[in-house]
Design an enzyme around this catalytic site. Structure first.
Site, PDB file in Angstrom:
ATOM      1  N   ASP A   1      -2.378   2.028  -4.312  1.00 32.10           N
ATOM      2  CA  ASP A   1      -3.591   2.253  -3.531  1.00 32.10           C
ATOM      3  C   ASP A   1      -4.602   1.131  -3.762  1.00 32.10           C
ATOM      4  O   ASP A   1      -4.509   0.373  -4.731  1.00 32.10           O
ATOM      5  CB  ASP A   1      -4.213   3.604  -3.891  1.00 32.10           C
TER       6      ASP A   1
ATOM      7  N   HIS B   1       0.821  -1.219   0.000  1.00 33.14           N
ATOM      8  CA  HIS B   1       0.000   0.000   0.000  1.00 33.14           C
ATOM      9  C   HIS B   1       0.855   1.269   0.000  1.00 33.14           C
ATOM     10  O   HIS B   1       0.345   2.367  -0.228  1.00 33.14           O
ATOM     11  CB  HIS B   1      -0.925  -0.006   1.219  1.00 33.14           C
TER      12      HIS B   1
END
Length: 287
Positions: free
Chosen positions: A265, A261
């Site tokens: 995203d 992450h």
């Protein structure tokens, strides 16, 4: 505890990733001069301060026998721990109707005279094509930026007696399904015979790992650093599916996508998995 990034204008400049790593290892970076431009602190500056040795592990409470780990096992353990420490791993899971994938392979089996592509070969081909068309997962974090690879090099996890090996299929998106089948089989045989060399184990941009043969549906694969994503493939099972509002017999496949992450995203990762799922549902144009 380390200071909070941007909490005081007098503090040195530090990258977000370096700040997270400093927090993880409880390193005070307020007096460090970094190696980045203008003395900016980078992750490598923090990692250089991490103690090279850890406290001795306590003796296990229950009786047993210690079997020293092989060099391969120690390397695997080190890389797995580094991945967990250095990535903000998130896993997305989904279930896909793989009926047409199974039908397509059955046609290949009926017509084949040589190597019949495995389900894993077919999925590697679909993954490679999806990465070429939607490269948002074919990336890595580098020098405080997102480095997008020009090549799609798929690392394919292979279980061996010595431990997990991950040989690489270079430019997999440019290989035909039959070429992937031949090369994957060759690399797997070399891995199990202990004949893989450095060039065959490096340069991967994305990893595929398959536990379907062991009856596993879903699992949480660990990112193969320095890559940013890995796809876990479960078994194909026969079960009812809904098509055109009717319940019919079908075959389903479960997928587990783990991504970093820090680099990727959730929405782009979900969109990529959605694109791959659509190709599994209707695979023929992409195989």
């Amino acid at each position: 505890m380390p200071p909070v990034r941007n909490s005081n204008p007098s503090l040195p400049k530090i990258s977000p990733r370096a700040a997270r790593t400093a927090q993880q290892f409880h390193i005070d970076w307020s007096t460090i001069t970094g190696s980045g431009r203008g003395g900016r602190i980078r992750e490598r500056d923090i990692l250089a301060l991490v103690p090279s040795t850890l406290p001795a592990e306590p003796q296990p409470d229950a009786p047993g026998v210690l079997h020293p780990a092989s060099g391969t096992r120690r390397t695997i353990a080190k890389r797995m721990l580094e991945s967990v420490r250095q990535t903000a791993a998130v896993t997305l899971t989904t279930k896909v109707d793989a009926s047409e994938l199974a039908t397509f392979r059955e046609r290949l089996r009926s017509a084949a005279t040589d190597v019949v592509p495995s389900y894993n070969d077919m999925l590697v081909r679909l993954v490679a094509g999806c990465l070429a068309d939607f490269p948002q997962l074919n990336v890595v974090w580098h020098n405080d930026g997102i480095y997008v690879f020009d090549e799609v090099n798929i690392a394919v996890a292979v279980n061996t007696d010595a431990g997990l090996m991950v040989p690489v299929l270079n430019n997999a998106d440019r290989l035909s399904l039959s070429e992937i089948s031949v090369k994957t089989l060759e690399l797997a045989q070399m891995a199990r015979a202990g004949r893989l060399r450095g060039p065959q184990l490096s340069g991967g941009t994305f990893t595929v790992t398959n536990l379907g043969a062991f009856g596993i549906d879903l699992f949480t694969p660990i990112i193969n650093r320095p890559q940013s994503a890995i796809l876990g493939i479960g078994r194909i099972i026969s079960e009812p599916v809904i098509r055109e509002n009717e319940i019919v017999a079908g075959k389903t496949l479960s997928l587990s996508l783990t991504f970093d992450h820090q680099v990727i995203d959730g929405a782009p990762a979900a969109e990529w998995l959605q694109q791959l799922s659509a190709r599994i549902v209707a695979p023929e144009p992409y195989l």
